[in-house]
Scaffold this motif. Structure first.
Motif, PDB file in Angstrom:
ATOM      1  N   SER A  89       0.913  -1.313  -0.075  1.00  0.00           N
ATOM      2  CA  SER A  89      -0.034   0.031   0.075  1.00  0.00           C
ATOM      3  C   SER A  89       0.869   1.255  -0.016  1.00  0.00           C
ATOM      4  O   SER A  89       0.215   2.232  -0.452  1.00  0.00           O
ATOM      5  N   LEU A  90       2.089   1.261   0.198  1.00  0.00           N
ATOM      6  CA  LEU A  90       2.948   2.242   0.237  1.00  0.00           C
ATOM      7  C   LEU A  90       3.377   2.929  -1.233  1.00  0.00           C
ATOM      8  O   LEU A  90       3.728   2.015  -2.034  1.00  0.00           O
ATOM      9  N   LEU A  91       3.346   4.045  -1.405  1.00  0.00           N
ATOM     10  CA  LEU A  91       3.695   4.761  -2.702  1.00  0.00           C
ATOM     11  C   LEU A  91       5.198   4.546  -2.881  1.00  0.00           C
ATOM     12  O   LEU A  91       5.518   4.075  -4.135  1.00  0.00           O
ATOM     13  N   ILE A  92       5.975   4.559  -1.853  1.00  0.00           N
ATOM     14  CA  ILE A  92       7.474   4.595  -2.041  1.00  0.00           C
ATOM     15  C   ILE A  92       7.784   3.255  -2.768  1.00  0.00           C
ATOM     16  O   ILE A  92       8.948   3.218  -3.548  1.00  0.00           O
ATOM     17  N   ASP A  93       7.158   2.180  -2.659  1.00  0.00           N
ATOM     18  CA  ASP A  93       7.517   0.804  -3.143  1.00  0.00           C
ATOM     19  C   ASP A  93       7.226   0.757  -4.675  1.00  0.00           C
ATOM     20  O   ASP A  93       7.493  -0.255  -5.395  1.00  0.00           O
ATOM     21  N   GLN A  94       6.431   1.570  -5.052  1.00  0.00           N
ATOM     22  CA  GLN A  94       6.200   1.710  -6.481  1.00  0.00           C
ATOM     23  C   GLN A  94       7.149   2.524  -7.534  1.00  0.00           C
ATOM     24  O   GLN A  94       7.033   2.656  -8.579  1.00  0.00           O
ATOM     25  N   LEU A  95       7.934   3.328  -6.721  1.00  0.00           N
ATOM     26  CA  LEU A  95       9.135   3.999  -7.074  1.00  0.00           C
ATOM     27  C   LEU A  95      10.247   3.362  -7.667  1.00  0.00           C
ATOM     28  O   LEU A  95      10.623   2.247  -6.891  1.00  0.00           O
ATOM     29  N   PRO A  96      10.996   3.504  -8.585  1.00  0.00           N
ATOM     30  CA  PRO A  96      12.284   2.974  -8.834  1.00  0.00           C
ATOM     31  C   PRO A  96      13.357   3.089  -7.612  1.00  0.00           C
ATOM     32  O   PRO A  96      13.344   4.326  -6.823  1.00  0.00           O
ATOM     33  N   GLU A  97      14.313   2.184  -7.728  1.00  0.00           N
ATOM     34  CA  GLU A  97      15.129   2.201  -6.532  1.00  0.00           C
ATOM     35  C   GLU A  97      15.923   3.443  -6.198  1.00  0.00           C
ATOM     36  O   GLU A  97      16.244   3.713  -5.303  1.00  0.00           O
ATOM     37  N   VAL A  98      16.425   4.120  -7.559  1.00  0.00           N
ATOM     38  CA  VAL A  98      17.162   5.384  -7.369  1.00  0.00           C
ATOM     39  C   VAL A  98      16.177   6.380  -6.534  1.00  0.00           C
ATOM     40  O   VAL A  98      17.190   7.050  -5.660  1.00  0.00           O
ATOM     41  N   ALA A 111      16.840   8.333  -2.566  1.00  0.00           N
ATOM     42  CA  ALA A 111      16.635   9.885  -2.673  1.00  0.00           C
ATOM     43  C   ALA A 111      15.753  10.213  -1.619  1.00  0.00           C
ATOM     44  O   ALA A 111      16.103  10.913  -0.506  1.00  0.00           O
ATOM     45  N   VAL A 112      14.674   9.356  -1.415  1.00  0.00           N
ATOM     46  CA  VAL A 112      13.510   9.873  -0.552  1.00  0.00           C
ATOM     47  C   VAL A 112      14.165   9.447   0.777  1.00  0.00           C
ATOM     48  O   VAL A 112      14.015  10.170   1.997  1.00  0.00           O
ATOM     49  N   ASP A 113      14.796   8.494   0.969  1.00  0.00           N
ATOM     50  CA  ASP A 113      15.504   7.780   2.254  1.00  0.00           C
ATOM     51  C   ASP A 113      16.560   9.015   2.801  1.00  0.00           C
ATOM     52  O   ASP A 113      16.400   8.808   3.832  1.00  0.00           O
ATOM     53  N   GLU A 114      17.171   9.308   1.758  1.00  0.00           N
ATOM     54  CA  GLU A 114      18.362  10.371   2.379  1.00  0.00           C
ATOM     55  C   GLU A 114      17.622  11.487   2.753  1.00  0.00           C
ATOM     56  O   GLU A 114      17.991  12.040   4.097  1.00  0.00           O
ATOM     57  N   ASN A 156       9.281  21.871  -0.071  1.00  0.00           N
ATOM     58  CA  ASN A 156      10.348  21.987  -1.202  1.00  0.00           C
ATOM     59  C   ASN A 156      10.737  20.778  -1.966  1.00  0.00           C
ATOM     60  O   ASN A 156      10.836  20.772  -2.969  1.00  0.00           O
ATOM     61  N   PHE A 157      11.008  19.561  -1.004  1.00  0.00           N
ATOM     62  CA  PHE A 157      11.415  18.511  -1.663  1.00  0.00           C
ATOM     63  C   PHE A 157      10.322  18.083  -2.567  1.00  0.00           C
ATOM     64  O   PHE A 157      10.643  17.217  -3.622  1.00  0.00           O
ATOM     65  N   ALA A 158       9.052  18.300  -2.240  1.00  0.00           N
ATOM     66  CA  ALA A 158       8.023  17.757  -3.159  1.00  0.00           C
ATOM     67  C   ALA A 158       7.754  18.481  -4.581  1.00  0.00           C
ATOM     68  O   ALA A 158       7.638  17.909  -5.647  1.00  0.00           O
ATOM     69  N   ARG A 159       8.261  19.659  -4.489  1.00  0.00           N
ATOM     70  CA  ARG A 159       8.337  20.379  -5.668  1.00  0.00           C
ATOM     71  C   ARG A 159       9.426  20.042  -6.532  1.00  0.00           C
ATOM     72  O   ARG A 159       9.360  19.724  -7.656  1.00  0.00           O
ATOM     73  N   ILE A 160      10.692  19.830  -5.832  1.00  0.00           N
ATOM     74  CA  ILE A 160      11.973  19.265  -6.465  1.00  0.00           C
ATOM     75  C   ILE A 160      11.642  17.907  -7.370  1.00  0.00           C
ATOM     76  O   ILE A 160      11.973  17.566  -8.360  1.00  0.00           O
ATOM     77  N   PHE A 161      10.802  17.005  -6.515  1.00  0.00           N
ATOM     78  CA  PHE A 161      10.469  15.665  -6.831  1.00  0.00           C
ATOM     79  C   PHE A 161       9.852  15.757  -8.126  1.00  0.00           C
ATOM     80  O   PHE A 161       9.997  15.094  -9.214  1.00  0.00           O
ATOM     81  N   CYS A 201       5.409  10.192  -0.206  1.00  0.00           N
ATOM     82  CA  CYS A 201       6.370   9.083  -0.354  1.00  0.00           C
ATOM     83  C   CYS A 201       7.394   9.712   1.001  1.00  0.00           C
ATOM     84  O   CYS A 201       7.761   8.613   1.912  1.00  0.00           O
ATOM     85  N   LEU A 202       7.788  10.810   0.990  1.00  0.00           N
ATOM     86  CA  LEU A 202       8.582  11.367   2.202  1.00  0.00           C
ATOM     87  C   LEU A 202       7.906  11.255   3.573  1.00  0.00           C
ATOM     88  O   LEU A 202       8.672  10.590   4.430  1.00  0.00           O
ATOM     89  N   LEU A 203       6.698  11.643   3.636  1.00  0.00           N
ATOM     90  CA  LEU A 203       5.734  11.219   4.854  1.00  0.00           C
ATOM     91  C   LEU A 203       5.809   9.884   5.217  1.00  0.00           C
ATOM     92  O   LEU A 203       5.713   9.406   6.488  1.00  0.00           O
ATOM     93  N   GLU A 204       5.777   8.991   4.184  1.00  0.00           N
ATOM     94  CA  GLU A 204       5.620   7.585   4.601  1.00  0.00           C
ATOM     95  C   GLU A 204       6.882   7.019   5.350  1.00  0.00           C
ATOM     96  O   GLU A 204       6.913   6.215   6.352  1.00  0.00           O
ATOM     97  N   ARG A 205       8.009   7.739   4.894  1.00  0.00           N
ATOM     98  CA  ARG A 205       9.351   7.085   5.577  1.00  0.00           C
ATOM     99  C   ARG A 205       9.617   7.929   6.864  1.00  0.00           C
ATOM    100  O   ARG A 205      10.092   7.325   7.845  1.00  0.00           O
ATOM    101  N   LEU A 206       8.951   9.058   7.091  1.00  0.00           N
ATOM    102  CA  LEU A 206       8.894   9.688   8.428  1.00  0.00           C
ATOM    103  C   LEU A 206       7.730   9.074   9.447  1.00  0.00           C
ATOM    104  O   LEU A 206       7.962   9.265  10.621  1.00  0.00           O
ATOM    105  N   ASP A 207       6.843   8.575   8.951  1.00  0.00           N
ATOM    106  CA  ASP A 207       5.790   7.984   9.807  1.00  0.00           C
ATOM    107  C   ASP A 207       6.339   6.774  10.470  1.00  0.00           C
ATOM    108  O   ASP A 207       6.750   5.860   9.991  1.00  0.00           O
TER     109      ASP A 207
END
Length: 178
Positions: free
Chosen positions: A59-68, A72-75, A94-99, A125-131
């Motif tokens: 159900s997480l969006l992050i898992d549907q993205l490419p590894e690269v 970056a999201v993890d960093e 700012n991250f979301a705009r750059i993304f 995706c970033l919020l998923e990692r911070l949650d």
């Protein structure tokens, strides 16, 4: 005539039925009954529970993205974990705009609506990692969760804000200011 056959205790005082061997009954472990007897399924070198009830499942969006992009999201997530929630909001925006801009470079025909959608996906995706999966701790965190794509984040934030809604202070100090 009755078909009832009385059971008489054995001569040694034990019940004859209790001493008899149990009939051959197929026994299953709880793991087998739940349908995960085959163990975890393997998806993209990540293990997920077979019943998909875990919040880290597909159900997480992050898992549907490419590894690269995941890296970056993890960093960014590692960087933001040291910041308070009130500071994270601006940085996450700012991250979301750059993304979204990075995706626009590879797809220049992206419409403004699609661009805004990519911003929402990057933010979530970033919020998923911070949650951490815990309760919302303050209003700043609740406001971040309100901007998520996931319903569970928004519901959690709405519940927090309903309970801990900021209220106007009515007292002698405010009466003197008017």
């Amino acid at each position: 005539m009755s078909t009832f056959i009385p059971i008489t205790p054995a001569a040694n005082g034990s019940d004859s039925l209790m001493d008899a061997p149990l009939p051959a009954v197929l026994r299953r472990t709880p793991k087998e009954l739940c349908g995960s007897a085959a163990g975890p399924i393997q998806i993209e070198s990540r293990k997920f529970p077979a019943n998909q009830n875990d919040r880290t499942a597909e159900s997480l969006l992050i898992d549907q993205l490419p590894e690269v992009i995941r890296e970056a999201v993890d960093e960014w997530a590692v960087f933001l974990r040291t910041k308070p929630w009130r500071v994270r909001r601006e940085l996450m925006t700012n991250f979301a705009r750059i993304f979204a801009e990075q995706f626009r470079e590879h797809a220049p025909a992206m419409s403004d609506e699609e661009f805004e959608g990519m911003k929402e996906i990057g933010y979530t995706c970033l919020l998923e990692r911070l949650d951490t999966g815990g309760c919302i701790e303050n209003v700043h965190q609740a406001r971040l969760f309100m901007d998520s794509v996931h319903d569970r984040h928004r519901v959690q934030a709405q519940l927090f804000l309903r309970i801990y809604r900021p209220r106007e202070i009515d007292g002698p100090a405010t009466a003197r200011l008017n």
